[in-house]
Scaffold this active site. Sequence first.
Site, PDB file in Angstrom:
ATOM      1  N   HIS A  43       0.825  -1.209   0.000  1.00 33.14           N
ATOM      2  CA  HIS A  43       0.000   0.000   0.000  1.00 33.14           C
ATOM      3  C   HIS A  43       0.860   1.259   0.000  1.00 33.14           C
ATOM      4  O   HIS A  43       0.559   2.228  -0.677  1.00 33.14           O
ATOM      5  CB  HIS A  43      -0.898  -0.037   1.242  1.00 33.14           C
ATOM      6  CG  HIS A  43      -1.938   1.018   1.257  1.00 33.14           C
ATOM      7  ND1 HIS A  43      -3.138   0.883   0.611  1.00 33.14           N
ATOM      8  CD2 HIS A  43      -1.961   2.248   1.831  1.00 33.14           C
ATOM      9  CE1 HIS A  43      -3.858   1.970   0.797  1.00 33.14           C
ATOM     10  NE2 HIS A  43      -3.170   2.818   1.524  1.00 33.14           N
ATOM     11  N   HIS A  89     -10.342   2.542  -0.702  1.00 33.07           N
ATOM     12  CA  HIS A  89     -10.528   2.092   0.675  1.00 33.07           C
ATOM     13  C   HIS A  89     -11.320   0.793   0.635  1.00 33.07           C
ATOM     14  O   HIS A  89     -12.339   0.627   1.304  1.00 33.07           O
ATOM     15  CB  HIS A  89     -11.212   3.165   1.528  1.00 33.07           C
ATOM     16  CG  HIS A  89     -10.417   3.511   2.742  1.00 33.07           C
ATOM     17  ND1 HIS A  89     -10.950   3.743   3.967  1.00 33.07           N
ATOM     18  CD2 HIS A  89      -9.080   3.635   2.904  1.00 33.07           C
ATOM     19  CE1 HIS A  89      -9.987   4.011   4.842  1.00 33.07           C
ATOM     20  NE2 HIS A  89      -8.845   3.954   4.216  1.00 33.07           N
ATOM     21  N   ASP A 111      -5.545  14.569   1.628  1.00 31.56           N
ATOM     22  CA  ASP A 111      -4.474  14.576   0.623  1.00 31.56           C
ATOM     23  C   ASP A 111      -4.525  15.864  -0.194  1.00 31.56           C
ATOM     24  O   ASP A 111      -3.497  16.448  -0.539  1.00 31.56           O
ATOM     25  CB  ASP A 111      -4.613  13.370  -0.319  1.00 31.56           C
ATOM     26  CG  ASP A 111      -4.033  12.098   0.295  1.00 31.56           C
ATOM     27  OD1 ASP A 111      -3.186  12.222   1.196  1.00 31.56           O
ATOM     28  OD2 ASP A 111      -4.415  11.000  -0.124  1.00 31.56           O
ATOM     29  N   GLU A 306      -3.404   4.428  13.205  1.00 36.14           N
ATOM     30  CA  GLU A 306      -3.920   5.158  12.043  1.00 36.14           C
ATOM     31  C   GLU A 306      -5.146   5.973  12.429  1.00 36.14           C
ATOM     32  O   GLU A 306      -6.081   6.112  11.652  1.00 36.14           O
ATOM     33  CB  GLU A 306      -4.218   4.192  10.886  1.00 36.14           C
ATOM     34  CG  GLU A 306      -2.957   3.617  10.278  1.00 36.14           C
ATOM     35  CD  GLU A 306      -3.158   2.814   9.010  1.00 36.14           C
ATOM     36  OE1 GLU A 306      -4.287   2.797   8.485  1.00 36.14           O
ATOM     37  OE2 GLU A 306      -2.188   2.201   8.550  1.00 36.14           O
ATOM     38  N   SER A 307      -5.121   6.523  13.630  1.00 33.72           N
ATOM     39  CA  SER A 307      -6.210   7.410  14.033  1.00 33.72           C
ATOM     40  C   SER A 307      -6.383   8.484  12.976  1.00 33.72           C
ATOM     41  O   SER A 307      -5.410   9.021  12.456  1.00 33.72           O
ATOM     42  CB  SER A 307      -5.878   8.074  15.376  1.00 33.72           C
ATOM     43  OG  SER A 307      -5.953   7.118  16.400  1.00 33.72           O
ATOM     44  N   ASN A 539      -3.169   5.594  -7.368  1.00 36.03           N
ATOM     45  CA  ASN A 539      -3.155   4.687  -6.229  1.00 36.03           C
ATOM     46  C   ASN A 539      -3.298   3.263  -6.770  1.00 36.03           C
ATOM     47  O   ASN A 539      -3.934   3.059  -7.799  1.00 36.03           O
ATOM     48  CB  ASN A 539      -4.326   5.055  -5.307  1.00 36.03           C
ATOM     49  CG  ASN A 539      -4.501   4.100  -4.146  1.00 36.03           C
ATOM     50  OD1 ASN A 539      -5.551   3.513  -3.974  1.00 36.03           O
ATOM     51  ND2 ASN A 539      -3.475   3.920  -3.352  1.00 36.03           N
ATOM     52  N   SER A 541      -4.369  -0.675  -5.598  1.00 35.29           N
ATOM     53  CA  SER A 541      -4.936  -1.541  -4.564  1.00 35.29           C
ATOM     54  C   SER A 541      -4.887  -2.985  -5.047  1.00 35.29           C
ATOM     55  O   SER A 541      -5.608  -3.359  -5.968  1.00 35.29           O
ATOM     56  CB  SER A 541      -6.383  -1.137  -4.271  1.00 35.29           C
ATOM     57  OG  SER A 541      -7.008  -2.108  -3.455  1.00 35.29           O
TER      58      SER A 541
END
Lengths: 750, 223
Positions: A43, A89, A111, A306-307, A539, A541
């Site tokens: 990732h 996601h 972002d 990863e809050s 991105n 995935s």
Amino acid sequence: MTKLELAQQHGLSPREYETICALLGREPNELELGLFSLNWSEHCSYKSSKRFLKRLPTTGRRVLQGPGENAGVLELENDWCVVFKVESHNHPSAVEPFHGAATGVGGIIRDILSMGARPIALLDSLRFGELSNPKARNLLEGVVAGIAHYGNCIGVPTVGGDVYFEDAYTDNCLVNAMCVGLLKRSDLKRAVAQGVGNKIILVGARTGRDGIHGATFASEDLIGEAEEKRPNVQVGDPFTGKLLIEATLEACRQPELIGLQDLGAGGLSTAPPEMAARGGVGIVIDIEEIPLRAEKMTPYEILLSESQERMVLCVRQGAEQKFLRIYRKWGLEAEVIGEVIAEKVYRIRHEGRTIAEVPISALVGGAPEPELAPLPPGNPHPAPSPWKGEGSERFGARSGGEGRGGGLKQLIQLLRSPTIGSKRWIYQQYDHTVQTNTVIGPGAHDAALLRVKGERFALAVTMGGNGRYCQLDPYEGGVRAVCEGVHNIVSVGAEPIGITDCLNFANPTDPQVLWSFERVIAGMAEAAKALELPFVSGNVSFYNQSETRRIYPTPVVGMVGLLKDIEQRVPMGFQREGDRIYLVGKLSGRVGGSEYLRVLRPSPPTPLPFEREKGAVRRGEGLDELEPTDLELERRLLGAMLALVQRRLLRSAHDVSEGGLLVAIAEKSFAQGLGARLELDDLSEEMLFGEWPSRFVVTVAPEHEGALTELLAGVPYKKLGTVGGDALELGGERVSVEELRRAYETALDL
Amino acid sequence: MRAAVVVFPGSNCDLDTHYVLKDLLRIETELLWYRETDLKDYDLIVLPGGFAYGDYLRAGAIARFAPVVQALVEYVERGRGLVLGICNGFQILTEAGLLPGALAPNLGRKFLCKTVKLRVENAYTPLTRLCREGELIELPIAHGEGRYVAPPETLAKLKSNRQILFTYHGENPNGSLESIAGIMDETGTVFGMMPHPERNCERLLGTGDGLKLLQGMVEEVLA
């Protein structure tokens, strides 16, 4: 447990563990292993994909920032720039649809924000299993509610996207979110740390135990009880996210801000080293300075958390109080947690004692790239087919139009397919009018159109990609993903200027998955080069597969277009009785790969990606074969369409895509309830329902027919009929627009 | 004349409303931070849409305790100027007791964003003075908690005082009592509506119907 076993538990391979020991000159401790596991995850590191991604063109005259930052940036007019990126996601949404989708939206917004831009629009590409499957419906409801929850509260309009329902996505739904932002060129920021002694500030929410190892989780197949993965899913808070936007835009106006970055996947274990790598410096963090949400958190948990709704700033030393004040005014946490150092390492200190120290170059870009070679699928397929019920049943024999009416009955059935039908049930749950810039919103056209207050120009945005095409022919599917985006932008009258992409694939350690990945990218690259479009962000995935299913290779293309004069925008629907309807572009092609075949000729999808030029497999009557795109024709077609827009000759325009010609015409009739009398000599299913590329259906005023055909020199065209009445008439058949609309609008009412 | 648009943490239509007042109607307009308590300089105060305090607990339930809302109560008591709550602003005004009734979750339980038709029920108020009685106008809605509810005696009073300003025409999108979309208080100085006039103030974005509502407020002050 040995260190190697511990490394493997962290998702690191023995080879990677050896590399780590060699890079450090010693064995890593557990915290350092955690840092590597996240920075080297697929990732974050793109280790399996980067050698292929190099093929994509990334330069162009408008490009201010290509791939490598938090988002890409293109120059528009009058010093305005557009910032945009898409991100997946998928895994979190498959496990916990509401929060998974919500945090996906939050992440992509930050972002854009970290480039210094105000987010002005969101789009989402979603893929689910067939709606008849209750699991798919639950995922759909949860994902849509999650996107609505976050996007609506944060005040960024959700203006577009696409949705498909196919069995291949039953176990792994796809949730790709794209955000578009706007800023003046002089306000552009970068995610960089620079200047020894400058301060590192953590702002936003407190750090808790949520989402630990999220990036590693996204880099594995989704196997076993999804419930067990719940702790890997972060929880988002759009209210804090909204405060973070306003506070950060205020911070961006301060000259002492050096750079900033969102804490997304990997949290504090990945963002500071990435900022340091860009600035050619090191960073030291004092872990006890980090505001915590939970008690007794270990340094390991703090670094790997990863809050959500957190960002890292690098600010000039001496100015830190100013930034702390801004964030605290908005009720947010803000603490100086470290500083920039000359030595190029990421050093973690706890009460003054160094507890981890890793060279920046080892963390960022240090992951060894797998050497696996892509392998085209052979025949027969070496692995068992993931589809149940695969048999020899093929699509039925072709039949001509004679004696079957004009295909309008089939059209009604097709309009009821949730992939074709209206997505109103979804987009009505999204606020798409906030910020008061949405001139063309969701469901109204091929692309959304946003005005910029006080300016003459407007921005067109679109997002989509058909996985089934790529399953049948990854190269052609890749070409079409780019061309479809281009068509959507051109339909509203705008000129396409740049691309962001999200590449959703199955497990990349399977050479055949890697092969489809390579071929899709090859197709996308070829199309983008032919049409002179840069990829500015993106991105990847991977691992979208379960024990029984793998997704179709699914590239999603997000595209931005510039309409220099908003008054030149072109509507989608029929505008006036008596206008002439033309098909412009490629005039014939195959029916292969179409939604028509899927809905009206049900048969299991082909389990293998076939590729035309490999020649290999031909099945049935070529119904699995896609009509190839002629990129030279595509170029001429787009030039001609934009010339028509500038001469203001088009009363309406709509690209022909999923569902084919009749679906496009039906959609044009819905806008004002105006029907059409169609005079088609060819009533074959290829003509009516084929999804061959490079086509628009346009209308012109009768007095402009001559000017239209003159401007189309070199581009094929064909007159289809006349706008009028309240029904579609074709081949002796007549169906009212109302009946068509009912089918279309109830396709997705849950 | 001076106008203010209140900014709560979580407001998200503040800039949209500010743009209409300042750039389209050319009124001196400020963004007013929710901690402000000095309101005496303003002739018109707008509570914009959004999710003040994240709408946690219940829309408007926390915002009503904000310093600016406490000051607003006094502002209204003294009859200093006009107050308009749009969407979340309407919810806050009912929570603060400045408008009667309450706004409950939509009957369909889902957030709903679409353009709706409204019937102007009373054209003799500052907000509707540029409309005709019975006129149909188009405005976008975007809310999850917009179902207007009130006890029978409140409804009777709203009717007899002609405090109902707008009703949804045709479909009742959220299940509001008697299709009520907007009301005013007994003094005729506090207004609340769920639809967003600021989102339809230019032909580019629709019919432009929203502008005459806000312009009506401005003309009332200047009259």
